[in-house]
Write an enzyme that holds these catalytic residues in place. Structure first.
Site, PDB file in Angstrom:
ATOM      1  N   LYS A   1       0.908  -1.127  -0.001  1.00 48.45           N
ATOM      2  CA  LYS A   1       0.116   0.031  -0.059  1.00 48.45           C
ATOM      3  C   LYS A   1       0.766   1.143  -0.153  1.00 48.45           C
ATOM      4  O   LYS A   1       0.694   2.219  -0.726  1.00 48.45           O
ATOM      5  CB  LYS A   1      -0.855   0.007   1.215  1.00 48.45           C
ATOM      6  CG  LYS A   1      -2.119  -1.112   1.137  1.00 48.45           C
ATOM      7  CD  LYS A   1      -2.804  -1.293   2.333  1.00 48.45           C
ATOM      8  CE  LYS A   1      -3.723  -2.458   2.267  1.00 48.45           C
ATOM      9  NZ  LYS A   1      -4.418  -2.848   3.384  1.00 48.45           N
TER      10      LYS A   1
ATOM     11  N   GLN B   1      -4.596  -1.782   9.841  1.00 52.72           N
ATOM     12  CA  GLN B   1      -4.544  -3.054   9.434  1.00 52.72           C
ATOM     13  C   GLN B   1      -5.067  -4.140  10.225  1.00 52.72           C
ATOM     14  O   GLN B   1      -4.717  -3.973  11.272  1.00 52.72           O
ATOM     15  CB  GLN B   1      -3.116  -3.419   8.676  1.00 52.72           C
ATOM     16  CG  GLN B   1      -2.721  -4.516   7.818  1.00 52.72           C
ATOM     17  CD  GLN B   1      -3.346  -4.608   6.596  1.00 52.72           C
ATOM     18  OE1 GLN B   1      -3.677  -3.514   5.995  1.00 52.72           O
ATOM     19  NE2 GLN B   1      -3.840  -5.883   6.100  1.00 52.72           N
TER      20      GLN B   1
ATOM     21  N   ASP C   1     -11.111   2.824   4.576  1.00 51.69           N
ATOM     22  CA  ASP C   1     -11.443   1.156   4.323  1.00 51.69           C
ATOM     23  C   ASP C   1     -12.972   0.988   4.439  1.00 51.69           C
ATOM     24  O   ASP C   1     -13.436  -0.260   4.001  1.00 51.69           O
ATOM     25  CB  ASP C   1     -10.833   0.252   5.633  1.00 51.69           C
ATOM     26  CG  ASP C   1      -9.876  -0.155   5.427  1.00 51.69           C
ATOM     27  OD1 ASP C   1      -9.479  -0.795   4.200  1.00 51.69           O
ATOM     28  OD2 ASP C   1      -9.063  -0.554   6.172  1.00 51.69           O
TER      29      ASP C   1
END
Ligand code: GUN
Length: 291
Positions: free
Chosen positions: A52, A96, A119
């Site tokens: 990422k 994450q 997200d």
């Protein structure tokens, strides 16, 4: 049989994003900034977050990686989240997953400012997605929808079987596939660990989206001819002949199922790279919302 090349599509989307960023910069507008919090040293999570961060560089974003020890307390993690919520330079950020067991994942995700939740995991954004309101769609389902759209796959009226009901993939993609619109309108069934006689469902499905995490679970005997396969599984399987010591396997026995499928995503090179591009897309959107 047509391979749905997520890697190539992901590169095309990154080029498109970079063009928008270059234009912004030439006009003196804000450079998009994505931050990521990574807790612990899980190998797969390190790989994803590393990828990422590298992708941010490719498209001209600023990126910040905040690495915290496995032993970090929930309170300290929530403090980092508060800092990111208040940091005006950060447009969007992710935490994450998975998190260590001593940390309550829901409390953490609910602390993220929904405006920065690229997200799309915050209840506000998830709810907005279910109500078909503007939102951040979680990156993996967003990537799947983008593959379907860019390959112009007809979904309307088709039987779509989603295998898995996780908050990250199964549940959101089941909502999106049943929504009104040119790439929704499917008749969706969700299979999960308590589902009985899954073969009966797989054999009836026109589209199978598998997010199970069991390597090569889906065999050719389980699918009908011309099925469309979206394989979301990414499992590391030990392989000492490989320099890394493992190989990545999807949920689908690609070699054999591909002989029956009309479209199929490979692993690696299918849904995985798309997830990253769509996270970048959400970050650009977060930045543009503030213009
Ligand atoms: N872990 C596995 N997939 C994801 C994802 O899309 N976002 C985050 N934050 N964690 C993940």
């Amino acid at each position: 049989m047509k391979v749905l090349d997520g890697k190539n599509l992901s590169n095309i989307i990154k080029v498109e994003i970079k063009e928008v960023v270059d234009k912004r910069l030439s006009l003196g507008m804000k450079q998009p900034h994505l931050a990521a919090i990574l807790v612990g040293n899980d190998g797969a999570s390190l790989t994803y977050v590393g990828s990422k961060v590298r992708s941010c560089k490719q498209v001209g974003f600023v990126s910040t990686l905040i690495q915290l020890k496995d032993s970090v307390t929930e309170k300290d993690l929530l403090l980092e989240i508060k800092k990111l919520n208040e940091d005006k330079s950060v447009d969007g950020y992710i935490v994450q997953l998975p998190l260590p067991k001593h940390i309550n994942e829901n409390r953490v995700l609910q602390a993220i400012d929904p405006e920065k939740d690229v997200d799309g995991f915050h209840p506000t954004n998830f709810g907005r997605m279910a109500l078909e309101l503007p939102t951040f769609i979680p990156a993996t389902p967003f990537g799947i929808m983008e593959i379907i759209k860019r390959y112009n796959i007809t979904t309307s009226g088709k039987n779509c079987l989603v295998i898995g009901r996780s908050n990250i993939v199964g549940r959101p993609i089941s909502v999106l596939m049943s929504q009104k619109g040119p790439y929704g309108n499917a008749t969706v069934t969700v299979a999960h660990s308590k589902t009985k006689n899954i073969n009966e469902l797989t054999l009836k499905a026109d589209i199978i989206i598998s997010a199970l995490g069991i390597p090569e679970f889906l065999k050719k005997e389980m699918v009908k001819i011309d099925v469309i396969i979206i394989d979301v599984g990414i499992t590391r399987v030990i392989d000492n002949t490989n320099p890394k010591g493992y190989v990545i396997k999807g949920d689908v026995d690609f070699k054999n199922v591909s002989k029956k499928a009309s479209y199929i995503t490979p692993v690696p090179g299918g849904v995985g790279p798309m997830t990253i591009s769509m996270l970048l897309k959400n970050t650009l959107l977060a930045c543009q919302r503030k213009d």
